[in-house]
Scaffold this motif. Structure first.
Motif, PDB file in Angstrom:
ATOM      1  N   ALA A  50     -33.835  -1.794  46.469  1.00  0.00           N
ATOM      2  CA  ALA A  50     -34.084  -0.473  46.006  1.00  0.00           C
ATOM      3  C   ALA A  50     -33.114  -0.090  44.740  1.00  0.00           C
ATOM      4  N   ARG A  51     -31.766  -0.655  44.853  1.00  0.00           N
ATOM      5  CA  ARG A  51     -30.828  -0.613  43.579  1.00  0.00           C
ATOM      6  C   ARG A  51     -31.478  -1.181  42.646  1.00  0.00           C
ATOM      7  N   ILE A  52     -31.971  -2.511  42.655  1.00  0.00           N
ATOM      8  CA  ILE A  52     -32.427  -3.361  41.715  1.00  0.00           C
ATOM      9  C   ILE A  52     -33.376  -2.682  41.144  1.00  0.00           C
ATOM     10  N   ALA A  53     -34.393  -2.236  41.827  1.00  0.00           N
ATOM     11  CA  ALA A  53     -35.592  -1.422  41.323  1.00  0.00           C
ATOM     12  C   ALA A  53     -35.087  -0.265  40.448  1.00  0.00           C
ATOM     13  N   ASP A  54     -34.432   0.393  40.884  1.00  0.00           N
ATOM     14  CA  ASP A  54     -34.010   1.625  39.944  1.00  0.00           C
ATOM     15  C   ASP A  54     -33.249   1.445  38.811  1.00  0.00           C
ATOM     16  N   ASP A  55     -32.528   0.350  38.862  1.00  0.00           N
ATOM     17  CA  ASP A  55     -31.460  -0.091  37.718  1.00  0.00           C
ATOM     18  C   ASP A  55     -32.671  -0.652  36.603  1.00  0.00           C
ATOM     19  N   LEU A  56     -33.701  -1.430  37.101  1.00  0.00           N
ATOM     20  CA  LEU A  56     -34.586  -1.983  36.271  1.00  0.00           C
ATOM     21  C   LEU A  56     -35.480  -0.993  35.597  1.00  0.00           C
ATOM     22  N   LEU A  57     -35.852   0.058  36.297  1.00  0.00           N
ATOM     23  CA  LEU A  57     -36.755   1.196  35.920  1.00  0.00           C
ATOM     24  C   LEU A  57     -35.838   2.062  34.771  1.00  0.00           C
ATOM     25  N   ALA A  58     -34.491   2.253  35.052  1.00  0.00           N
ATOM     26  CA  ALA A  58     -33.763   3.002  34.140  1.00  0.00           C
ATOM     27  C   ALA A  58     -33.587   1.973  32.772  1.00  0.00           C
ATOM     28  N   ARG A  59     -33.172   0.797  33.067  1.00  0.00           N
ATOM     29  CA  ARG A  59     -33.380  -0.119  31.817  1.00  0.00           C
ATOM     30  C   ARG A  59     -34.784  -0.303  30.841  1.00  0.00           C
ATOM     31  N   PHE A  60     -35.680  -0.109  31.417  1.00  0.00           N
ATOM     32  CA  PHE A  60     -36.845  -0.170  30.775  1.00  0.00           C
ATOM     33  C   PHE A  60     -37.746   1.007  30.433  1.00  0.00           C
ATOM     34  N   SER A  61     -36.756   2.287  30.665  1.00  0.00           N
ATOM     35  CA  SER A  61     -37.395   3.607  30.534  1.00  0.00           C
ATOM     36  C   SER A  61     -38.452   4.046  31.126  1.00  0.00           C
ATOM     37  N   LEU A  62     -38.303   3.585  32.382  1.00  0.00           N
ATOM     38  CA  LEU A  62     -39.574   3.735  33.303  1.00  0.00           C
ATOM     39  C   LEU A  62     -39.113   4.641  34.617  1.00  0.00           C
ATOM     40  N   THR A  63     -38.041   5.373  34.539  1.00  0.00           N
ATOM     41  CA  THR A  63     -37.401   5.988  35.586  1.00  0.00           C
ATOM     42  C   THR A  63     -38.421   7.046  35.821  1.00  0.00           C
ATOM     43  N   GLU A  64     -38.667   7.715  35.022  1.00  0.00           N
ATOM     44  CA  GLU A  64     -39.857   9.054  35.211  1.00  0.00           C
ATOM     45  C   GLU A  64     -41.107   8.619  36.044  1.00  0.00           C
ATOM     46  N   ALA A  65     -41.503   7.328  35.420  1.00  0.00           N
ATOM     47  CA  ALA A  65     -42.840   7.027  35.778  1.00  0.00           C
ATOM     48  C   ALA A  65     -42.634   6.170  37.240  1.00  0.00           C
ATOM     49  N   GLY A  66     -41.529   5.894  37.690  1.00  0.00           N
ATOM     50  CA  GLY A  66     -41.307   4.862  38.803  1.00  0.00           C
ATOM     51  C   GLY A  66     -42.176   5.277  40.008  1.00  0.00           C
ATOM     52  N   GLY A  67     -42.341   6.521  40.293  1.00  0.00           N
ATOM     53  CA  GLY A  67     -43.018   6.998  41.499  1.00  0.00           C
ATOM     54  C   GLY A  67     -44.436   6.996  41.509  1.00  0.00           C
ATOM     55  N   ARG A  68     -45.102   6.906  40.437  1.00  0.00           N
ATOM     56  CA  ARG A  68     -46.428   6.875  40.049  1.00  0.00           C
ATOM     57  C   ARG A  68     -46.898   5.483  40.292  1.00  0.00           C
ATOM     58  N   LYS A  69     -48.271   5.608  40.676  1.00  0.00           N
ATOM     59  CA  LYS A  69     -49.114   4.264  40.737  1.00  0.00           C
ATOM     60  C   LYS A  69     -49.199   3.540  39.683  1.00  0.00           C
ATOM     61  N   VAL A  70     -49.211   2.347  39.406  1.00  0.00           N
ATOM     62  CA  VAL A  70     -49.252   1.509  38.101  1.00  0.00           C
ATOM     63  C   VAL A  70     -50.599   1.553  37.537  1.00  0.00           C
ATOM     64  N   GLY A  71     -51.639   1.956  38.202  1.00  0.00           N
ATOM     65  CA  GLY A  71     -53.010   2.119  37.635  1.00  0.00           C
ATOM     66  C   GLY A  71     -52.869   3.272  36.635  1.00  0.00           C
ATOM     67  N   THR A  72     -51.919   4.337  36.716  1.00  0.00           N
ATOM     68  CA  THR A  72     -51.948   5.349  35.802  1.00  0.00           C
ATOM     69  C   THR A  72     -51.152   4.829  34.645  1.00  0.00           C
ATOM     70  N   TYR A  73     -50.491   4.016  34.457  1.00  0.00           N
ATOM     71  CA  TYR A  73     -49.542   3.583  33.274  1.00  0.00           C
ATOM     72  C   TYR A  73     -50.245   3.187  32.173  1.00  0.00           C
ATOM     73  N   SER A  74     -49.777   3.283  30.966  1.00  0.00           N
ATOM     74  CA  SER A  74     -50.282   2.668  29.656  1.00  0.00           C
ATOM     75  C   SER A  74     -50.019   1.341  29.818  1.00  0.00           C
ATOM     76  N   GLY A  75     -50.897   0.629  28.551  1.00  0.00           N
ATOM     77  CA  GLY A  75     -50.542  -0.738  28.527  1.00  0.00           C
ATOM     78  C   GLY A  75     -49.233  -1.269  28.407  1.00  0.00           C
ATOM     79  N   GLY A  76     -48.525  -0.295  27.363  1.00  0.00           N
ATOM     80  CA  GLY A  76     -46.995  -0.727  26.989  1.00  0.00           C
ATOM     81  C   GLY A  76     -46.229  -0.610  28.154  1.00  0.00           C
ATOM     82  N   MET A  77     -46.489   0.574  28.896  1.00  0.00           N
ATOM     83  CA  MET A  77     -45.718   0.676  30.493  1.00  0.00           C
ATOM     84  C   MET A  77     -46.076  -0.491  31.269  1.00  0.00           C
ATOM     85  N   ARG A  78     -47.154  -0.873  31.397  1.00  0.00           N
ATOM     86  CA  ARG A  78     -47.444  -1.942  32.332  1.00  0.00           C
ATOM     87  C   ARG A  78     -46.658  -3.366  32.060  1.00  0.00           C
ATOM     88  N   ARG A  79     -46.658  -3.713  30.700  1.00  0.00           N
ATOM     89  CA  ARG A  79     -46.174  -4.763  30.274  1.00  0.00           C
ATOM     90  C   ARG A  79     -44.733  -4.625  30.272  1.00  0.00           C
TER      91      ARG A  79
END
Length: 259
Positions: free
Chosen positions: A118-147
Motif C-alpha cells: 500500500a505504501r509503495i502504491a501511494d508513493d508511486l501514485l504521488a511520483r507520477f502525479s496520479l494520486t487524485e486518480a488513484g481510486g478510479r478504475k483505470v478504464g476511465t484514465y486517459s491514454g497518458g495516465m494509463r501509460r
C-alpha cells in the motif's frame, strides 16, 4: 605519478548482435553501450529491429550471434540475474482496466513479494502525479495516465534498468509530453533507460545518446550535437538554420543503399 582512471562499467553492453527469422536478417551485427543513469534512444523506422533488440536484452528472445550484457550479467548465461535487474514496458499499457490505479500497483507489489504494498502504491501514485486518480478504475484514465501508471508499475522493486519499447505509440501530443516528463524523472533518480522510438522529436527531447538503427545495423551513434555535426555546415543566408534530428536522420538513412 598519475592517478589511474576508473572505467565505468556500462549498464548495457551489446557486441555484434545478430538475429534472423529464416531468410530475413533483422539484426546484422549491432553494437552499442549505455552508460548508467542515462537515457539511450534506439531510433529507427518500423521493421528496423528495435523491438527484436529489446527482446534479446530482456531475455525473451535468443540471439543468433554476438553478445549482450545487462547490469554486468550475460543475457545468455545469466538470464535470471538479468531479469532481476530490469523492467520492460511494451508498446501497449499492461494494466487491468477493472481495477483502480492504486489496486493495480498493490497487486503488482504483492506479486513481487514487496513489503508494504500500500505504501509503495501511494508513493508511486504521488511520483507520477496520479494520486487524485488513484481510486478510479483505470478504464476511465486517459491514454497518458494509463501509460504513466504502466511505467509506475514497472518500477516496483526498483530495477536499475528500464526498457521502454515505443512508450508513446498512439498517444496524443499532451499525453506524450506527460510520458516524456515521467521518463526524464526516471533518469534524474539514477535509473538507466533504454527506449526505442520511431519519433525523431522524442529522441531529441529525451536522450543523452541516440543510436540510429537502419536495416538491422547501427549507422550512427552519438549525442544530438555529435549527430548534427555529421551534416555539412549550415548555409548562412539571412538566418543560420540549425539542423534538426530529422535532417540528420534523413541524410544518414538516405545515404545508405538498400542491401
Amino acid at each position: 605519478m598519475s592517478t589511474p582512471t576508473l572505467e565505468r562499467t556500462p549498464a548495457i553492453a551489446v557486441r555484434g548482435l545478430e538475429k534472423s527469422y529464416k531468410d530475413l536478417q533483422v539484426l546484422r551485427g549491432v553494437d552499442f553501450e549505455v552508460e548508467p543513469g542515462s537515457i539511450f534512444a534506439l531510433l529507427g523506422s518500423n521493421g528496423a529491429g528495435k523491438t527484436t533488440a529489446i527482446k534479446i536484452l530482456s531475455t525473451l528472445l535468443k540471439a543468433d550471434g554476438g553478445s549482450a550484457g545487462v547490469n554486468g550479467f550475460d543475457v545468455t548465461a545469466q538470464p535470471a540475474d538479468v531479469r532481476e535487474s530490469i523492467s520492460l514496458t511494451g508498446q501497449f499499457a499492461a494494466v487491468d482496466e477493472l481495477l483502480s490505479g492504486r489496486e493495480n500497483l498493490i497487486l503488482v507489489a504483492r506479486l513481487r513479494h514487496q513489503k508494504n504494498p500500500a505504501r509503495i502504491a501511494d508513493d508511486l501514485l504521488a511520483r507520477f502525479s496520479l494520486t487524485e486518480a488513484g481510486g478510479r478504475k483505470v478504464g476511465t484514465y486517459s491514454g497518458g495516465m494509463r501509460r504513466r501508471l504502466d511505467i509506475a508499475m514497472s518500477l516496483i522493486g526498483e530495477p536499475p534498468i528500464v526498457f521502454l519499447d515505443e512508450p508513446t505509440t498512439g498517444l496524443d501530443p499532451q499525453a506524450r509530453i506527460e510520458v516524456w516528463e515521467a521518463v526524464k524523472g526516471l533518469a534524474r533518480r539514477g535509473t538507466t533507460v533504454l527506449l526505442t522510438t520511431q519519433y525523431l522529436d522524442e529522441a531529441e527531447q529525451l536522450a543523452d545518446r541516440i543510436a540510429i538503427l537502419h536495416e538491422g545495423r547501427i549507422i550512427a551513434n552519438g549525442t544530438l550535437a555529435e549527430l548534427k555535426a555529421l551534416l555539412p555546415p549550415a548555409t548562412v543566408e539571412y538566418v543560420e538554420k540549425q539542423p534538426t534530428l530529422e535532417d540528420v536522420f534523413l541524410a544518414i538513412v538516405g545515404g545508405k543503399e538498400q542491401s
